[in-house]
Each structure stands twice: as structure tokens, then as C-alpha cells.
Design an enzyme around this catalytic site. Sequence first.
Site, mmCIF file in Angstrom:
data_model
loop_
_atom_site.group_PDB
_atom_site.id
_atom_site.type_symbol
_atom_site.label_atom_id
_atom_site.label_comp_id
_atom_site.label_asym_id
_atom_site.label_seq_id
_atom_site.Cartn_x
_atom_site.Cartn_y
_atom_site.Cartn_z
ATOM 1 N N GLY A 40 140.150 -45.252 -22.842
ATOM 2 C CA GLY A 40 140.759 -44.190 -23.659
ATOM 3 C C GLY A 40 141.034 -44.548 -25.094
ATOM 4 N N CYS A 70 134.629 -40.554 -14.897
ATOM 5 C CA CYS A 70 135.620 -40.795 -15.949
ATOM 6 C C CYS A 70 135.455 -39.735 -17.051
ATOM 7 C CB CYS A 70 135.360 -42.183 -16.514
ATOM 8 S SG CYS A 70 136.373 -42.644 -17.892
ATOM 9 N N ASN A 71 136.531 -39.025 -17.371
ATOM 10 C CA ASN A 71 136.461 -37.986 -18.416
ATOM 11 C C ASN A 71 136.132 -38.581 -19.773
ATOM 12 O OD1 ASN A 71 137.797 -35.095 -17.541
ATOM 13 N ND2 ASN A 71 138.419 -36.795 -16.257
ATOM 14 N N THR A 72 136.741 -39.730 -20.058
ATOM 15 C CA THR A 72 136.534 -40.357 -21.361
ATOM 16 C C THR A 72 135.059 -40.717 -21.531
ATOM 17 O OG1 THR A 72 138.747 -41.276 -21.060
ATOM 18 C CG2 THR A 72 137.445 -42.144 -22.877
ATOM 19 N N CYS A 184 141.718 -36.365 -16.633
ATOM 20 C CA CYS A 184 141.542 -37.815 -16.487
ATOM 21 C C CYS A 184 141.616 -38.108 -14.998
ATOM 22 C CB CYS A 184 142.652 -38.550 -17.246
ATOM 23 S SG CYS A 184 142.680 -40.325 -16.943
HETATM 24 N N1 DGL Z 1 139.600 -42.617 -15.932
HETATM 25 C C1 DGL Z 1 139.539 -42.287 -17.321
HETATM 26 C C2 DGL Z 1 139.337 -40.812 -17.567
HETATM 27 O O1 DGL Z 1 139.094 -40.037 -16.647
HETATM 28 C C3 DGL Z 1 140.718 -42.750 -18.123
HETATM 29 C C4 DGL Z 1 141.134 -44.169 -18.022
HETATM 30 C C5 DGL Z 1 140.814 -45.023 -19.248
HETATM 31 O O2 DGL Z 1 141.425 -44.852 -20.318
HETATM 32 O O3 DGL Z 1 139.939 -45.836 -19.088
HETATM 33 O O4 DGL Z 1 139.389 -40.394 -18.696
#
Ligand code: DGL
Length: 273
Positions: A40, A70-72, A184
Site C-alpha cells: 500500500g 490484492c486491490n493495490t 482491500c
Molecule cells: N491486500 C492488499 C489490498 O487488497 C493490501 C495490503 C498491502 O498494503 O499490501 O490492497
Amino acid sequence: MKIGFFDSGLGGLTILKSVARELSEYEYVYYGDTANLPYGDKTEEEIYRLTVEGVRYLYRNDCVLVIIACNTASAETVRRLQVELLPTEYPDRKLLGVIVPTIELLEFSQPTKVALLATKRTIESKKYPRELDSKGNGNVILIEVSTPELVPLIEAGNNDEATRRAISRIEAEAGDSEVVVLGCTHYTQISYSLREYFRETKVIIAQDEVIPKKLESYLFNHPEITSRLTRGEERKIYLTKHRPDYDRLIGQFLGGVYLDKETEIGRDLNSLM
Ligand code: DGL
């Protein structure tokens, strides 16, 4: 062949859990880049480079379809991987993200004010508002709340504190929103406690409830992929870095369901390659 999941850490296990429950006939491989968590606060280039490594690993390990859980990473890499990596290295494989399916759900429910909780990088990418616009939902007011403080708390298993902080940020910055999107994978861990708190005043959208249905319809519409998936019970978890407390956390993230003999924890990814 299998379905692969990529995440920056353990958060995506919640997506794997719900998918593997609904689509239990297939085999799954999970890659969690715990050595480089969090994504992130990384740059776009760093996230791309790390995601390419994980995606290549999953394809080499017999995945025909990879989901960037992962959204990021979804925000920064999906399109680029589809254009730059797949055609040259894996022309017969597929790759999907989690942001577009989440946005499609909003189209269906048509709210007027939506709060998006996500990492700093996801918010800065503007991927959610851009996708909303491109789907003709530009009239939805999207209040973007950057909540990087939640990931380390959830990754450490401190969900109560993460819930308290999420509630106070939502109330302070998006008190009148009708819908809260948990953008997230880690935040799915606190979806129930947020629902308990907000009850009927807000709808909480958690991706572990969105992705299984979307994947099911994708597989239905893509028989050329589905026909290559093997049926079986294999669920493998590879982490780029292991910590002793991960065993307990993995059990918590998976709800205990898949932590059995079939599950292999890669203590050091490099030694397994
Ligand atoms: N799992 C990540 C997401 O869905 C966020 C965690 C990270 O910052 O790596 O954005």
C-alpha cells in the site's frame, strides 16, 4: 491445471477460502508476498515488479488462471500484465483483478453515496473512480478513505482495534454514506464486526462475498479455461517469508477449513523454485 491467487500477504486467503468453498471441485495455489508486505505504500513500479514475480511463479506452478486478489496490485498492474506479460510469455493463460467485479456490484445496487476504504496506493491510483465512470456511474459520490493503518493490525490478528479505527474513520469522513466498500483483501476480516456496528444504516461490501459468484460466471462463460482445470483437493500456500505466528493467522484467515495435510507452507519461496 489450477487457479492461482496472488496477494501481498495473507489477506487474500479470505478470498481463496470463499472461492474454494463455492467452487470446491478445483485446485488452488496461493502466493502471498509476505516478505514485501505492505504494498500500500510502495510505488507503482515496485508493485508491478513484485507482482510480475508472483504471477510468473503461479503460472510456472501450473495455474491457467490467476486472480490478483490484492486491490493495490489490481489497481496498478492488471491491465499492464495483460498487455505486457501475457502475450509474450503466457499467451494461453488468463489474469483477473478484483476491482472491476466489485464496481459491477455497485452498478447493480445503484447507491448515491459510497465510502471506499483502501490502502493509500489504491486510493492514489484513482482506479475505483475511473472504473465507476467508465461504467456510466459517474453520478455516484465516492468518498475515498485511505486507511493504511488497518493492514498491519489485521495482519497481526488485532481485528478489534482495526474495527474501532475503521468505524471512527468512516464516521468522521463518510458518515452519511449508504454503502461501504472494503477495497482491500485484509479488510474482509472485519466485515462482520462492521456490519454488527452499522446494522441497517450501511451496506458493507466485502470481496470474499463478491468474487466467488463473479468467478463462477467467468468460468461458465469461458469453457476454454474451465476445461483445462483439474478436479482435485490440492490447495497450496506459498509465502515469500514465513513467521512462526503465521501458522495461527493462516488458520484464522482460512477459518480452519483448509489447514490440513494438503496445505503446504513455503517457508522460503526461493528454496522451492
Ligand atoms: N491486500 C492488499 C489490498 O487488497 C493490501 C495490503 C498491502 O498494503 O499490501 O490492497
